[in-house]
Design a protein around this motif. Structure first.
Motif, PDB file in Angstrom:
ATOM      1  N   GLY A  56       0.794  -1.220   0.000  1.00 51.56           N
ATOM      2  CA  GLY A  56       0.000   0.000   0.000  1.00 51.56           C
ATOM      3  C   GLY A  56       0.828   1.273   0.000  1.00 51.56           C
ATOM      4  N   GLU A  57       2.168   1.124  -0.103  1.00 52.99           N
ATOM      5  CA  GLU A  57       3.053   2.296  -0.136  1.00 52.99           C
ATOM      6  C   GLU A  57       3.110   2.865  -1.559  1.00 52.99           C
ATOM      7  OE1 GLU A  57       4.778   3.656   2.478  1.00 52.99           O
ATOM      8  OE2 GLU A  57       3.719   2.256   3.808  1.00 52.99           O
ATOM      9  N   THR A  58       3.155   4.200  -1.665  1.00 51.13           N
ATOM     10  CA  THR A  58       3.247   4.847  -2.974  1.00 51.13           C
ATOM     11  C   THR A  58       4.710   4.911  -3.413  1.00 51.13           C
ATOM     12  OG1 THR A  58       1.295   6.191  -2.525  1.00 51.13           O
ATOM     13  CG2 THR A  58       2.758   6.951  -4.280  1.00 51.13           C
ATOM     14  N   ARG A  59       4.939   4.547  -4.642  1.00 43.67           N
ATOM     15  CA  ARG A  59       6.295   4.608  -5.197  1.00 43.67           C
ATOM     16  C   ARG A  59       6.188   4.967  -6.678  1.00 43.67           C
ATOM     17  NH1 ARG A  59       7.794  -1.895  -5.447  1.00 43.67           N
ATOM     18  NH2 ARG A  59       6.232  -2.439  -7.030  1.00 43.67           N
ATOM     19  N   TYR A  60       7.332   5.273  -7.283  1.00 42.47           N
ATOM     20  CA  TYR A  60       7.324   5.599  -8.713  1.00 42.47           C
ATOM     21  C   TYR A  60       7.031   4.360  -9.538  1.00 42.47           C
ATOM     22  CZ  TYR A  60       9.110  10.191  -7.625  1.00 42.47           C
ATOM     23  OH  TYR A  60       9.230  11.466  -7.132  1.00 42.47           O
ATOM     24  N   HIS A  61       6.180   4.543 -10.551  1.00 42.69           N
ATOM     25  CA  HIS A  61       5.917   3.447 -11.489  1.00 42.69           C
ATOM     26  C   HIS A  61       7.085   3.365 -12.463  1.00 42.69           C
ATOM     27  CE1 HIS A  61       4.375   1.560 -15.209  1.00 42.69           C
ATOM     28  NE2 HIS A  61       3.766   0.770 -14.348  1.00 42.69           N
ATOM     29  N   LEU A  62       7.796   2.264 -12.405  1.00 44.07           N
ATOM     30  CA  LEU A  62       8.955   2.071 -13.268  1.00 44.07           C
ATOM     31  C   LEU A  62       8.594   1.118 -14.396  1.00 44.07           C
ATOM     32  CD1 LEU A  62      11.633   1.550 -10.461  1.00 44.07           C
ATOM     33  CD2 LEU A  62      11.114   3.666 -11.666  1.00 44.07           C
ATOM     34  N   THR A  63       8.883   1.529 -15.622  1.00 44.12           N
ATOM     35  CA  THR A  63       8.640   0.638 -16.745  1.00 44.12           C
ATOM     36  C   THR A  63       9.975   0.092 -17.253  1.00 44.12           C
ATOM     37  OG1 THR A  63       7.417   0.380 -18.820  1.00 44.12           O
ATOM     38  CG2 THR A  63       8.695   2.398 -18.570  1.00 44.12           C
ATOM     39  N   ARG A  64       9.879  -0.841 -18.185  1.00 48.39           N
ATOM     40  CA  ARG A  64      11.087  -1.480 -18.718  1.00 48.39           C
ATOM     41  C   ARG A  64      11.086  -1.320 -20.234  1.00 48.39           C
ATOM     42  NH1 ARG A  64      12.340  -7.966 -18.517  1.00 48.39           N
ATOM     43  NH2 ARG A  64      14.366  -7.921 -19.554  1.00 48.39           N
ATOM     44  N   GLU A  65      12.268  -1.117 -20.792  1.00 45.64           N
ATOM     45  CA  GLU A  65      12.390  -0.977 -22.239  1.00 45.64           C
ATOM     46  C   GLU A  65      13.481  -1.915 -22.749  1.00 45.64           C
ATOM     47  OE1 GLU A  65      12.949   3.202 -22.965  1.00 45.64           O
ATOM     48  OE2 GLU A  65      10.876   3.688 -22.478  1.00 45.64           O
ATOM     49  N   GLY A  66      13.571  -2.002 -24.081  1.00 40.68           N
ATOM     50  CA  GLY A  66      14.507  -2.934 -24.697  1.00 40.68           C
ATOM     51  C   GLY A  66      15.937  -2.737 -24.224  1.00 40.68           C
ATOM     52  N   GLY A  67      16.610  -3.840 -23.883  1.00 37.22           N
ATOM     53  CA  GLY A  67      18.002  -3.788 -23.452  1.00 37.22           C
ATOM     54  C   GLY A  67      18.177  -3.644 -21.953  1.00 37.22           C
ATOM     55  N   HIS A  68      17.105  -3.320 -21.214  1.00 34.39           N
ATOM     56  CA  HIS A  68      17.191  -3.158 -19.761  1.00 34.39           C
ATOM     57  C   HIS A  68      16.868  -4.474 -19.067  1.00 34.39           C
ATOM     58  CE1 HIS A  68      17.664   1.251 -19.403  1.00 34.39           C
ATOM     59  NE2 HIS A  68      16.985   1.285 -20.538  1.00 34.39           N
TER      60      HIS A  68
ATOM     61  N   HIS B  93      16.134  -4.592 -15.824  1.00 35.36           N
ATOM     62  CA  HIS B  93      15.206  -4.292 -14.733  1.00 35.36           C
ATOM     63  C   HIS B  93      14.248  -3.186 -15.164  1.00 35.36           C
ATOM     64  CE1 HIS B  93      18.580  -6.144 -12.566  1.00 35.36           C
ATOM     65  NE2 HIS B  93      17.735  -6.402 -11.590  1.00 35.36           N
ATOM     66  N   ARG B  94      13.188  -3.045 -14.390  1.00 33.60           N
ATOM     67  CA  ARG B  94      12.313  -1.877 -14.553  1.00 33.60           C
ATOM     68  C   ARG B  94      13.015  -0.688 -13.885  1.00 33.60           C
ATOM     69  NH1 ARG B  94       6.868  -2.152 -15.795  1.00 33.60           N
ATOM     70  NH2 ARG B  94       6.166  -4.218 -16.479  1.00 33.60           N
ATOM     71  N   ARG B  95      13.400   0.303 -14.702  1.00 34.44           N
ATOM     72  CA  ARG B  95      14.095   1.453 -14.129  1.00 34.44           C
ATOM     73  C   ARG B  95      13.786   2.753 -14.886  1.00 34.44           C
ATOM     74  NH1 ARG B  95      18.974  -1.052 -16.621  1.00 34.44           N
ATOM     75  NH2 ARG B  95      19.365  -2.090 -14.639  1.00 34.44           N
ATOM     76  N   ILE B  96      12.690   2.760 -15.663  1.00 36.30           N
ATOM     77  CA  ILE B  96      12.374   3.939 -16.451  1.00 36.30           C
ATOM     78  C   ILE B  96      11.296   4.760 -15.744  1.00 36.30           C
ATOM     79  CG2 ILE B  96      11.802   4.805 -18.743  1.00 36.30           C
ATOM     80  CD1 ILE B  96      14.188   2.820 -18.675  1.00 36.30           C
ATOM     81  N   LEU B  97      11.677   5.937 -15.239  1.00 35.26           N
ATOM     82  CA  LEU B  97      10.684   6.870 -14.714  1.00 35.26           C
ATOM     83  C   LEU B  97      10.013   7.564 -15.885  1.00 35.26           C
ATOM     84  CD1 LEU B  97      12.689   6.554 -12.195  1.00 35.26           C
ATOM     85  CD2 LEU B  97      11.761   8.766 -11.476  1.00 35.26           C
TER      86      LEU B  97
END
Length: 535
Positions: A110-122, A124-128
């Protein structure tokens, strides 16, 4: 008389790199930002995906570094990659402080955090990101901050023509930059501007190609100006073609973010079958060079106008929430992406090479800096990892700002700059010549220096570009400047640099793929060009 403007710092370019630098410097200096069009018109505004940085506890800086090195196909400067990844989070936090709002979500606790997406070559999910319009959020936020600052002046609708250099006052043999000639598109007059420090932040050169995702202003101006002044350039052969641009006669240059594939979109042939698993085990999440070549190959093999990107298997609400810009744009063209695949083609997207700089953005010429897409830092190597581009702008703008602030002279006297001489030029009555040359250049660059190359194609392109250069140089000497003439002059220069770099690389690596040298060499270095006419 040429009107002379004066400032401490001249920033040519108004994207993420230029605006970030201006805001960092304005505490200690009078800054002028030169914007070729309206302040927000540039590649930053149209960036959809996001910015890569380590915000997830399961991720690591070393993983970000490793992903960047792999995408760069052995040509990244590892020290630069480490430097960028290590400074990523602090630069993103500064951006958040400026008011940029990135998407958030609630985790399982239930904690709010940044939604991280993932793109080609990554790995981990680390895209803000800010939905699918991250660049727009960054550009408009920074532009608003800049407009409110009392020590920043904005010159909109001004083209930089050429840099003004002289011998260093302490060492006459060393060249230093003292400003630039600029063309006021509002008054159609040439002016000059003196500056202690001049920073080029003009973006890339993808407009040199017939099909591009970039806005019209991406004409390689800074790279061409720096080259004419005597700076070295590197790795200009590595032009990133974004795999998925919308294919539609009314779409213009509309990019379909890599985040679509990060969220599960599949690439399909016209018959609906997938093809990426046949090209790479990472399938749709392979780096951009691999995906672009695969689409190009399938289009040529099948004689198809396009391939298709399909995310319709995802819930309709998910698609509309995560990709509202793309949903609205495609809907306006009669495509419902919640039910239909999207027609796509590759298009020139990013210039991985550029003007050589150090970690503070300093070029070969004293008091001249280059940051953002037009610079060569060594971060991207032979292929840029997705969402490292805006990151590079932020990291190196901050680094340049520290160096510039520490070396600015207090109470510096402005110098009188040489007059602009247009006593022997006339108004052109042959604008059609520029339009014809413009079309010819972009077409043969697409045909001969595109996704797949050969030595013969490159030789043909070099021959054509040399003929064009002679025509354009003669035209430039005889007629008054205009926006189209200035951009064409710069584009044809950048085209020559791209071709010459491509001819020097006797291998296929990353974004440079040639049928004559299909193998990758065991060891390879950056391709560096020196302008012999400037020493």
């Amino acid at each position: 008389m040429t009107r002379q403007n004066n400032c401490d710092v001249l920033i040519i370019g108004s994207g993420a790199a230029g605006l970030t630098l201006a805001l960092h410097l304005a505490k200690n200096a009078d800054v002028v930002i030169l914007s070729k069009g309206p302040l927000n018109e540039g590649s930053t505004y149209y960036a959809q995906g996001g910015i890569a940085a380590v915000f997830d506890e399961n991720d690591s800086i070393s993983a970000h570094v490793q992903d960047t090195l792999i995408a760069g196909a052995g040509l990244c400067d590892e020290e630069t990659v480490n430097y960028t990844a290590e400074n990523a989070k602090a630069c993103l936090e500064w951006l958040i402080e400026q008011g940029v709002t990135f998407d958030k979500e609630k985790d399982s606790d239930g904690e709010t955090r940044y939604h991280l997406t993932r793109e080609g070559g990554h790995s981990h999910r680390r895209i803000l990101h800010a939905a699918d319009a991250t660049g727009q959020a960054i550009q408009t936020t920074l532009a608003d901050r800049v407009k409110q600052h009392s020590r920043i002046r904005i010159f909109e609708r001004y083209n930089a023509i050429d840099l003004i250099c002289e011998g260093n006052e302490n060492d006459g043999s060393t060249k230093q930059c003292i400003g630039a000639y600029i063309w006021n598109r509002n008054s159609e007059k040439v002016e000059s501007i003196y500056a202690q420090k001049t920073i080029l932040a003009t973006g890339g050169a993808s407009k040199v190609y017939q099909y591009t995702s970039n806005p019209d202003v991406a004409s390689g101006d800074g790279i061409a100006m720096a080259w004419r002044a005597g700076c070295r350039v590197a790795n200009m052969e590595f032009n990133q073609f974004h795999p998925t641009c919308l294919f539609h006669p009314d779409a213009g240059t509309f990019l379909l973010t890599e985040a679509l594939r990060g969220e599960g979109a599949k690439l399909r042939r016209p018959d609906g079958s997938r093809f990426m698993p046949s090209f790479d085990e990472r399938a749709e999440l392979a780096p951009r060079d691999i995906v672009a070549r695969a689409i190009d190959y399938e289009m040529k093999r099948l004689g198809a106008d396009c391939m298709y990107l399909d995310i319709s298997h995802k819930p309709s609400q998910f698609i509309k929430e995560h990709f509202p810009t793309i949903y609205e744009k495609t809907r306006s063209l009669g495509i419902d992406i919640t039910k239909q695949p999207i027609p796509v083609v590759p298009a020139a997207h990013y210039t991985c090479g550029g003007v050589m700089v150090n970690h503070q953005g300093q070029t070969d010429i004293a008091q001249l800096y280059a940051i953002g897409e037009m610079s060569y830092t060594g971060l991207h190597g032979a292929n840029r990892l997705a969402s490292n581009s805006l990151l590079e702008c932020l990291v190196f703008a901050r680094a340049a700002a520290i160096e510039i602030s520490n070396s600015l002279k207090v109470n510096n006297r402005y110098k009188n700059l040489p007059e602009w001489d247009e006593s022997r030029v006339t108004d052109s009555d042959e604008e059609v010549v520029i339009q014809h040359n413009w079309h010819e250049l972009r077409l043969f660059m697409w045909d001969y220096v595109g996704i797949v190359r050969t030595t013969k194609r490159l030789e043909r392109a070099l021959h054509r570009v040399e003929l064009l250069q002679r025509e354009i140089d003669e035209y430039y000497r005889n007629f008054k400047v205009s926006n189209n003439l200035l951009e064409l002059r710069n584009l044809v220069q950048v085209a020559e640099l791209i071709i010459r770099c491509a001819m020097e690389r006797k291998e296929s690596r990353g974004l440079h793929y040639t049928l004559d040298y299909p193998d990758t060499l065991t060891e390879s270095k950056a391709t560096i060009l020196q302008n012999s006419s400037n020493g």
